[in-house]
Design an enzyme around this catalytic site. Structure first.
Site, short mmCIF file in Angstrom:
data_model
loop_
_atom_site.label_atom_id
_atom_site.label_comp_id
_atom_site.label_asym_id
_atom_site.label_seq_id
_atom_site.Cartn_x
_atom_site.Cartn_y
_atom_site.Cartn_z
CG ASP A 166 -22.34 -106.81 94.96
OD1 ASP A 166 -22.41 -107.27 96.11
OD2 ASP A 166 -21.27 -106.65 94.37
CG HIS A 168 -22.57 -103.65 90.75
ND1 HIS A 168 -21.48 -102.83 90.91
CD2 HIS A 168 -22.21 -104.85 91.25
CE1 HIS A 168 -20.50 -103.51 91.47
NE2 HIS A 168 -20.91 -104.74 91.69
CG ASP A 195 -19.64 -103.59 95.16
OD1 ASP A 195 -18.91 -102.81 95.80
OD2 ASP A 195 -19.19 -104.53 94.49
CG ASP A 198 -18.52 -98.12 89.77
OD1 ASP A 198 -18.59 -97.06 89.14
OD2 ASP A 198 -17.65 -98.33 90.65
NE ARG A 199 -18.85 -104.48 87.51
CZ ARG A 199 -17.79 -104.76 86.76
NH1 ARG A 199 -17.86 -104.65 85.46
NH2 ARG A 199 -16.66 -105.16 87.31
CG ASN A 227 -15.10 -104.08 95.61
OD1 ASN A 227 -16.24 -104.50 95.76
ND2 ASN A 227 -14.44 -104.25 94.48
CG HIS A 228 -17.50 -101.41 92.56
ND1 HIS A 228 -17.27 -100.97 91.27
CD2 HIS A 228 -17.13 -102.71 92.58
CE1 HIS A 228 -16.80 -101.97 90.54
NE2 HIS A 228 -16.71 -103.03 91.31
CG HIS A 279 -18.80 -105.69 99.50
ND1 HIS A 279 -20.00 -105.69 98.83
CD2 HIS A 279 -17.84 -105.77 98.54
CE1 HIS A 279 -19.78 -105.76 97.53
NE2 HIS A 279 -18.48 -105.81 97.32
NE ARG A 348 -13.15 -110.58 94.10
CZ ARG A 348 -14.23 -110.24 93.41
NH1 ARG A 348 -14.24 -109.13 92.70
NH2 ARG A 348 -15.29 -111.02 93.39
CG HIS A 375 -16.48 -108.98 96.63
ND1 HIS A 375 -16.28 -107.77 96.01
CD2 HIS A 375 -15.24 -109.53 96.75
CE1 HIS A 375 -15.00 -107.59 95.78
NE2 HIS A 375 -14.35 -108.64 96.21
CG ASP A 545 -10.86 -83.81 84.27
OD1 ASP A 545 -10.70 -82.64 84.63
OD2 ASP A 545 -11.93 -84.25 83.79
CG ASP A 547 -11.21 -79.26 86.92
OD1 ASP A 547 -10.97 -80.26 86.20
OD2 ASP A 547 -11.12 -78.09 86.52
CB SER A 549 -13.03 -79.56 83.55
OG SER A 549 -11.73 -79.97 83.14
CG ASP A 585 -4.72 -78.34 71.61
OD1 ASP A 585 -5.93 -78.65 71.64
OD2 ASP A 585 -4.29 -77.21 71.90
CG ASN A 587 -9.84 -78.41 70.31
OD1 ASN A 587 -8.69 -78.42 70.77
ND2 ASN A 587 -10.91 -78.71 71.03
CG ASP A 589 -9.04 -76.68 73.55
OD1 ASP A 589 -7.94 -77.28 73.45
OD2 ASP A 589 -10.04 -77.20 74.08
CD GLU A 596 -7.54 -82.46 71.80
OE1 GLU A 596 -7.83 -81.64 70.91
OE2 GLU A 596 -7.36 -82.12 72.99
#
Length: 634
Positions: A166, A168, A195, A198-199, A227-228, A279, A348, A375, A545, A547, A549, A585, A587, A589, A596
């Site tokens: 790993d 990471h 792996d 991440d982290r 697994n990551h 792994h 796990r 791992h 989320d 996309d 954004s 919400d 603001n 928008d 939020e």
């Protein structure tokens, strides 16, 4: 003679003192390590709860239900996967590289010199332009699709093969390995055992370096999936956030392509038909023939709970068996155990624990002699078990904290005898004195542990009150130990940790637990339940989320909260959810951002707790006043 006797006595006293000092230091090192590991696995338990939520969605909403479109949206069920359309969607040719760009320029096909320049650029904290990133990823995807599930390589009676565990996202470790061992080449083949991400903060740079070397040396650089390498795990552990932060304009496209690339990574590597590299591990049903036949690219996410995993799998290919799918889960998630047998890995939430008898049977059936897996973080960077038939290899040093662990890699020559090299990246490590080498990780571990205790305050208070029948606010050390372990279930040496965690001691060996919670309060206090579930809620937000954004629509929020409140058994009506979406919400928008979204949970949980309080205390004004004055209810 008297002088000699005195000298001997002094030497004995010094030796005894030094042995006691070393023993205390080792004791502190061990419990510090136990804290870090227990907290890490506790985080994976929280991830299991998220998978349970996803399983709930799949279980409760049929294709004809009104919520099904939203569930399909979450699981990307309508994603286009035709090769030609993928290539067109990720076209990089319309992306211009401006003249002011000072990073490395890439020409394809790549050369070893270009990859060396890329490594040097990353060493100097320069970023690769997104055009080149997309081009590397696209070429990598094309190559990976040609590779088998199991890579088979040979030492050829001359080559030494280097295996890394790993990383990471810790670029400093990869650079140190290259410095000590040399960069990949025809004469210096490498296996990187999953792996990669991440982290750490440089996951993208590590991926680009490894993919670039793979393109230059496709027969000498081998990558196994970990697994990551899983887009849902990445939502929780930082890689998604890293990519979007570094590539704000094209990050969404990069992440999309990486999801596909991860699913095409090979699952294992075999050296000279004798050494298996994967792994996680194996189970009592692992069979390399089955692994070789499975359609690995259809497994886009390695979910940790059977219900979700099975449903996603059957969605992709109804002709493929559940048995084959479990084979991949075992390879990516399993851990060895000292006892014989094979059992579900409940820590796990995926894969299994397997014993030395399972190792022996597997090696005998496949005529092999060694399993190399990763791992698990190890203090020395590696660890042998199962009569030295299983080697765990972890290459991310200082994983929990500076000074917490070494990293290691292993070299195998034609004799297939492992030659291990340890290291510890970071100049900070070298500057730590013997005392600080233990003290700094210990301080960090205790800080993380205090945060966990604070996050479970309500449960702990109830557990303490079981022992405090007279409501004195005092309990004994023994009762504290029992209560804390019953709530956190971390298996830590709590009696030893008592003096490190508690200063507000009362006479008679008792302590005041209310004063203790005041000590535990973090600098920026949040609602306890929100603090406890924050990572899971953030992951759910990023999952919705789709996309990337940083915003979700009002309708997506309403749908998410309807499903989430049902799963958490929060009684909240559709009308209340609509009112909540307007309230948070701030603001105005017309969209919901992550802050939020978290505010919605805080407000909902406050209302839910107040209603539970009214029911519990039968609505007496005195008790309700106490409840509303609870510092945890904001």
């Amino acid at each position: 003679l008297h002088c000699n006797t005195s000298s001997i006595q002094a030497a004995v006293l010094i030796q005894r003192w030094y042995r006691q000092y070393v023993a205390r230091k080792e004791m502190r090192r061990r419990y510090t390590w136990n804290i870090f590991q227990s907290i890490e696995y506790s985080g994976e338990q929280a991830q299991i709860k998220l998978y349970n939520f996803l399983g709930y969605l799949m279980d409760n909403f049929t294709p004809t239900s009104t919520e099904r479109n939203f569930v399909s949206h979450i699981f990307r069920e309508n994603e286009v996967c035709h090769d030609v359309e993928w290539e067109r969607y990720f076209c990089y040719r319309n992306i211009e590289v401006p003249e002011i760009y000072s990073g490395p320029h890439m020409n394809f096909p790549l050369t070893a010199d270009q990859v060396t320049a890329l490594v040097e650029a990353f060493r100097n904290k320069r970023q690769l332009h997104s055009r080149y990133v997309l081009q590397i990823l696209l070429e990598t995807w094309k190559l990976l699709r040609l590779l088998p599930n199991i890579s088979r390589i040979s030492t050829c009676h001359s080559k030494e093969i280097t295996i890394c565990g790993d990383l990471h996202g810790q670029l400093e470790d990869l650079l140190l390995i290259f410095y000590k061992n040399g960069m990949p080449s025809l004469e210096r083949p490498y296996v990187f055992n999953g792996d990669f991400v991440d982290r750490g903060k440089d996951s993208m740079e590590i991926l680009l370096i490894l993919f670039a070397f793979l393109l230059v040396y496709p027969n000498d650089v081998h990558l196994n999936r970990g697994n990551h390498e899983d887009h849902i795990v990445n939502l929780r552990y930082g890689f998604t956030k890293e990519v979007l932060g570094k590539y704000q304009m094209h990050g969404k496209r990069i992440l999309k392509l990486l999801q596909m690339i991860f699913s095409w990574l090979p699952l294992a590597t075999v050296i000279d038909q004798k050494v298996l590299i994967l792994h996680g591990g194996i189970s009592n049903t692992t069979d390399l023939c089955d692994i070789a036949r499975v359609d690995r690219h259809k497994v886009r996410a390695t979910f940790s709970t059977q219900s979700v995993y099975e449903k996603i799998w059957w969605h992709y290919d109804k002709d493929t068996t559940w048995y084959s799918y479990c084979q991949i889960l075992d390879l990516l998630w399993s851990d060895p155990m000292p006892n014989n047998g094979c059992m579900p890995n409940e820590v796990r939430g995926g894969g299994c624990y397997w014993g030395p008898d399972v190792t022996q049977d597997f090696l005998s059936r496949h005529n092999m002699q060694l399993i190399i897996r990763s791992h698990e973080c190890k203090q020395e960077g590696y660890e042998f078990c199962h009569n030295r038939r299983v080697l765990t290899l972890f290459s991310a040093s200082n994983y929990y904290e500076v000074g917490s662990n070494r990293g290691a890699y292993v070299k195998l020559g034609p004799d297939l005898v492992p030659y291990l090299i340890q290291y510890q990246a970071s100049s900070m490590t070298r500057e730590l004195s013997l005392r600080k080498n233990v003290g700094k990780p210990e301080h960090s571990a205790l800080k993380v542990l205090r945060e966990q205790l604070f996050a479970h305050k309500s449960d702990l208070v109830r557990a303490f009150q079981e022992f405090d029948k007279d409501k004195t606010g005092l309990i004994s050390l023994n009762d504290w130990v029992i209560a804390v372990e019953s709530v956190l279930c971390l298996g830590l040496p709590w009696r030893m940790l008592f003096s490190q965690l508690i200063t507000c001691k009362a006479p008679g060996g008792m302590f005041d637990y209310q004063d203790w919670f005041q000590e535990l309060s973090i600098k920026e206090p949040q609602m306890e339940t929100l603090y406890r579930h924050r990572s899971t809620l953030e992951t759910i937000f990023r999952l919705v989320d789709f996309d990337n954004s940083g915003l979700i629509t009002m309708e997506d929020f309403r749908q998410t909260w309807k499903l989430l409140s049902a799963f958490l058994k929060m009684e909240i009506t559709d009308e209340a959810i609509s009112d909540l979406s307007v309230t948070i919400d701030t603001n105005q928008d017309g969209n919901i951002d992550i802050d939020e979204f978290m505010e919605a949970f805080r407000l909902t949980d406050k209302k839910s707790r107040l209603e539970r309080g009214k029911s519990m205390f039968m609505g007496t004004s005195n008790d309700l006043t106490k409840l509303e004055g609870d510092p945890d209810i904001q």
